[in-house]
Design a protein around this motif. Structure first.
Motif, PDB file in Angstrom:
ATOM      1  N   ILE A 158       0.842  -1.193   0.000  1.00 23.18           N
ATOM      2  CA  ILE A 158       0.000   0.000   0.000  1.00 23.18           C
ATOM      3  C   ILE A 158       0.878   1.244   0.000  1.00 23.18           C
ATOM      4  O   ILE A 158       1.980   1.234   0.540  1.00 23.18           O
ATOM      5  CB  ILE A 158      -0.970   0.001   1.204  1.00 23.18           C
ATOM      6  CG1 ILE A 158      -0.206  -0.184   2.520  1.00 23.18           C
ATOM      7  CG2 ILE A 158      -2.025  -1.089   1.055  1.00 23.18           C
ATOM      8  CD1 ILE A 158      -1.067  -0.118   3.772  1.00 23.18           C
ATOM      9  N   PRO A 159       0.395   2.322  -0.600  1.00 26.45           N
ATOM     10  CA  PRO A 159       1.173   3.565  -0.598  1.00 26.45           C
ATOM     11  C   PRO A 159       1.182   4.191   0.793  1.00 26.45           C
ATOM     12  O   PRO A 159       0.278   3.975   1.600  1.00 26.45           O
ATOM     13  CB  PRO A 159       0.437   4.451  -1.600  1.00 26.45           C
ATOM     14  CG  PRO A 159      -0.955   3.914  -1.654  1.00 26.45           C
ATOM     15  CD  PRO A 159      -0.863   2.445  -1.337  1.00 26.45           C
ATOM     16  N   THR A 160       2.208   4.967   1.036  1.00 21.39           N
ATOM     17  CA  THR A 160       2.295   5.705   2.293  1.00 21.39           C
ATOM     18  C   THR A 160       1.311   6.867   2.261  1.00 21.39           C
ATOM     19  O   THR A 160       1.311   7.642   1.302  1.00 21.39           O
ATOM     20  CB  THR A 160       3.728   6.243   2.498  1.00 21.39           C
ATOM     21  OG1 THR A 160       4.634   5.133   2.530  1.00 21.39           O
ATOM     22  CG2 THR A 160       3.842   7.047   3.775  1.00 21.39           C
ATOM     23  N   PRO A 161       0.465   6.996   3.279  1.00 19.92           N
ATOM     24  CA  PRO A 161      -0.439   8.157   3.323  1.00 19.92           C
ATOM     25  C   PRO A 161       0.372   9.459   3.362  1.00 19.92           C
ATOM     26  O   PRO A 161       1.458   9.508   3.942  1.00 19.92           O
ATOM     27  CB  PRO A 161      -1.218   7.963   4.623  1.00 19.92           C
ATOM     28  CG  PRO A 161      -1.056   6.521   4.971  1.00 19.92           C
ATOM     29  CD  PRO A 161       0.265   6.099   4.419  1.00 19.92           C
ATOM     30  N   SER A 162      -0.171  10.494   2.778  1.00 20.35           N
ATOM     31  CA  SER A 162       0.562  11.760   2.692  1.00 20.35           C
ATOM     32  C   SER A 162       0.941  12.317   4.060  1.00 20.35           C
ATOM     33  O   SER A 162       1.989  12.939   4.207  1.00 20.35           O
ATOM     34  CB  SER A 162      -0.246  12.795   1.901  1.00 20.35           C
ATOM     35  OG  SER A 162      -1.497  13.028   2.527  1.00 20.35           O
ATOM     36  N   ASP A 163       0.122  12.064   5.088  1.00 19.90           N
ATOM     37  CA  ASP A 163       0.441  12.594   6.423  1.00 19.90           C
ATOM     38  C   ASP A 163       1.519  11.775   7.133  1.00 19.90           C
ATOM     39  O   ASP A 163       1.903  12.095   8.256  1.00 19.90           O
ATOM     40  CB  ASP A 163      -0.817  12.690   7.288  1.00 19.90           C
ATOM     41  CG  ASP A 163      -1.459  11.347   7.576  1.00 19.90           C
ATOM     42  OD1 ASP A 163      -1.179  10.363   6.856  1.00 19.90           O
ATOM     43  OD2 ASP A 163      -2.247  11.281   8.530  1.00 19.90           O
ATOM     44  N   MET A 164       2.040  10.736   6.479  1.00 14.64           N
ATOM     45  CA  MET A 164       3.103   9.925   7.076  1.00 14.64           C
ATOM     46  C   MET A 164       4.393   9.967   6.262  1.00 14.64           C
ATOM     47  O   MET A 164       5.331   9.230   6.550  1.00 14.64           O
ATOM     48  CB  MET A 164       2.632   8.473   7.226  1.00 14.64           C
ATOM     49  CG  MET A 164       1.557   8.284   8.262  1.00 14.64           C
ATOM     50  SD  MET A 164       1.023   6.564   8.395  1.00 14.64           S
ATOM     51  CE  MET A 164       2.523   5.758   8.939  1.00 14.64           C
ATOM     52  N   GLU A 165       4.454  10.846   5.273  1.00 10.31           N
ATOM     53  CA  GLU A 165       5.631  10.884   4.409  1.00 10.31           C
ATOM     54  C   GLU A 165       6.898  11.312   5.128  1.00 10.31           C
ATOM     55  O   GLU A 165       7.999  11.043   4.644  1.00 10.31           O
ATOM     56  CB  GLU A 165       5.356  11.760   3.190  1.00 10.31           C
ATOM     57  CG  GLU A 165       4.381  11.097   2.241  1.00 10.31           C
ATOM     58  CD  GLU A 165       3.985  11.966   1.064  1.00 10.31           C
ATOM     59  OE1 GLU A 165       4.374  13.157   1.027  1.00 10.31           O
ATOM     60  OE2 GLU A 165       3.263  11.455   0.189  1.00 10.31           O
ATOM     61  N   MET A 166       6.778  11.946   6.308  1.00  9.51           N
ATOM     62  CA  MET A 166       7.954  12.370   7.052  1.00  9.51           C
ATOM     63  C   MET A 166       8.547  11.241   7.893  1.00  9.51           C
ATOM     64  O   MET A 166       9.628  11.369   8.453  1.00  9.51           O
ATOM     65  CB  MET A 166       7.603  13.570   7.953  1.00  9.51           C
ATOM     66  CG  MET A 166       6.891  13.197   9.254  1.00  9.51           C
ATOM     67  SD  MET A 166       5.421  12.208   9.033  1.00  9.51           S
ATOM     68  CE  MET A 166       4.207  13.211   9.808  1.00  9.51           C
ATOM     69  N   VAL A 167       7.865  10.101   7.975  1.00  6.72           N
ATOM     70  CA  VAL A 167       8.305   8.995   8.800  1.00  6.72           C
ATOM     71  C   VAL A 167       9.447   8.260   8.114  1.00  6.72           C
ATOM     72  O   VAL A 167       9.386   7.970   6.909  1.00  6.72           O
ATOM     73  CB  VAL A 167       7.124   8.028   9.076  1.00  6.72           C
ATOM     74  CG1 VAL A 167       7.579   6.826   9.885  1.00  6.72           C
ATOM     75  CG2 VAL A 167       5.998   8.766   9.782  1.00  6.72           C
ATOM     76  N   GLU A 168      10.482   7.953   8.891  1.00  9.57           N
ATOM     77  CA  GLU A 168      11.625   7.224   8.371  1.00  9.57           C
ATOM     78  C   GLU A 168      11.161   5.902   7.744  1.00  9.57           C
ATOM     79  O   GLU A 168      10.411   5.146   8.351  1.00  9.57           O
ATOM     80  CB  GLU A 168      12.587   6.930   9.524  1.00  9.57           C
ATOM     81  CG  GLU A 168      13.761   6.064   9.164  1.00  9.57           C
ATOM     82  CD  GLU A 168      14.554   5.629  10.394  1.00  9.57           C
ATOM     83  OE1 GLU A 168      15.374   4.717  10.231  1.00  9.57           O
ATOM     84  OE2 GLU A 168      14.353   6.178  11.481  1.00  9.57           O
ATOM     85  N   GLY A 169      11.550   5.642   6.514  1.00  6.68           N
ATOM     86  CA  GLY A 169      11.173   4.418   5.820  1.00  6.68           C
ATOM     87  C   GLY A 169       9.894   4.538   5.012  1.00  6.68           C
ATOM     88  O   GLY A 169       9.469   3.580   4.373  1.00  6.68           O
ATOM     89  N   SER A 170       9.278   5.721   5.027  1.00 10.68           N
ATOM     90  CA  SER A 170       7.993   5.884   4.334  1.00 10.68           C
ATOM     91  C   SER A 170       8.114   5.674   2.825  1.00 10.68           C
ATOM     92  O   SER A 170       7.138   5.304   2.176  1.00 10.68           O
ATOM     93  CB  SER A 170       7.392   7.260   4.625  1.00 10.68           C
ATOM     94  OG  SER A 170       8.200   8.290   4.080  1.00 10.68           O
ATOM     95  N   GLU A 171       9.304   5.868   2.300  1.00 17.74           N
ATOM     96  CA  GLU A 171       9.478   5.692   0.855  1.00 17.74           C
ATOM     97  C   GLU A 171       9.267   4.238   0.422  1.00 17.74           C
ATOM     98  O   GLU A 171       9.067   3.943  -0.751  1.00 17.74           O
ATOM     99  CB  GLU A 171      10.863   6.186   0.411  1.00 17.74           C
ATOM    100  CG  GLU A 171      12.023   5.366   0.926  1.00 17.74           C
ATOM    101  CD  GLU A 171      12.522   5.753   2.326  1.00 17.74           C
ATOM    102  OE1 GLU A 171      13.613   5.280   2.707  1.00 17.74           O
ATOM    103  OE2 GLU A 171      11.844   6.519   3.037  1.00 17.74           O
ATOM    104  N   HIS A 172       9.267   3.318   1.378  1.00 17.20           N
ATOM    105  CA  HIS A 172       9.051   1.896   1.077  1.00 17.20           C
ATOM    106  C   HIS A 172       7.572   1.501   1.131  1.00 17.20           C
ATOM    107  O   HIS A 172       7.230   0.364   0.822  1.00 17.20           O
ATOM    108  CB  HIS A 172       9.848   1.024   2.049  1.00 17.20           C
ATOM    109  CG  HIS A 172      11.313   1.282   2.008  1.00 17.20           C
ATOM    110  ND1 HIS A 172      12.108   0.915   0.938  1.00 17.20           N
ATOM    111  CD2 HIS A 172      12.130   1.907   2.892  1.00 17.20           C
ATOM    112  CE1 HIS A 172      13.348   1.289   1.170  1.00 17.20           C
ATOM    113  NE2 HIS A 172      13.392   1.898   2.343  1.00 17.20           N
ATOM    114  N   GLY A 173       6.721   2.442   1.522  1.00 20.91           N
ATOM    115  CA  GLY A 173       5.291   2.169   1.565  1.00 20.91           C
ATOM    116  C   GLY A 173       4.905   1.250   2.708  1.00 20.91           C
ATOM    117  O   GLY A 173       5.637   1.083   3.681  1.00 20.91           O
TER     118      GLY A 173
END
Length: 187
Positions: A158-173
């Motif tokens: 699943i894609p990373t929600p926009s409000d979680m894009e700052m979380v480390e590792g978010s680029e991995h979904g």
């Protein structure tokens, strides 16, 4: 205490209005919030004015059978966090999310697996649930390991929600795991 579910070591109960401080303390730990907000705490007013009322409204909406449940150790009654067993806001009642958020002091003791396993049993034997799902970040190996222990199947990325894009590792979904009543019965 109005017990919703008991395991060997845990008692789960419905939250009450007076529990705001337990939720505030839990959400103020950067390690607990690492994969949710990048470690940022949830503002106390958000918990008091939005989160807790939504939790309490959920019990009314779902007859007390589904929602977010406070978890306490049976030995000493220490609050260790919460477990969730609930559908999407407008989703079918026979497809529910399983999840948890535990204090650091409760990590590594098998509580997440124990509580989750008991909730799966309740969902499939008492609540008429057909399928249980859980989602986490791809990099959250602790939660992924618990889902595997529960014999949940990796169903999707699943894609990373926009409000979680700052979380480390978010680029991995993220990942979604599922288990059906039929799969659970075969365990």
């Amino acid at each position: 205490m109005d017990t919703y579910l008991e395991t060997e070591r845990l008692a789960l109960r419905r939250f009450i209005t007076d529990d705001a401080d337990l939720l505030i303390e839990l959400d103020s730990d950067p390690a607990v919030m690492r994969y949710l907000t990048g470690g940022n705490p949830t503002a106390p007013e958000v918990i008091r004015e939005r989160h807790l009322p939504n939790i309490l409204n959920g019990y009314e909406k779902w007859g007390g059978d589904l929602g977010l449940f406070a978890a306490h150790e049976k030995d000493g009654n220490a609050f260790i966090g919460w477990f969730i067993l609930r559908p999407e806001p407008e989703g079918p009642l026979d497809e529910v999310e399983l999840g948890y958020r535990l204090r650091q002091a409760a990590w590594g003791k098998g509580y997440a697996t124990e509580g989750s396993r008991a909730l799966l049993g309740k969902a499939f034997t008492e609540l008429g649930v057909r399928m249980v799902w859980a989602e986490t970040m791809s990099v959250n190996h602790g939660s992924r390991n618990i889902m595997k222990k529960l014999e949940m199947t990796l169903a999707d990325t699943i894609p990373t929600p926009s409000d979680m894009e700052m979380v480390e590792g978010s680029e991995h979904g993220g990942v979604r795991y599922e288990i059906t009543e039929e799969q659970w019965e075969q365990q």
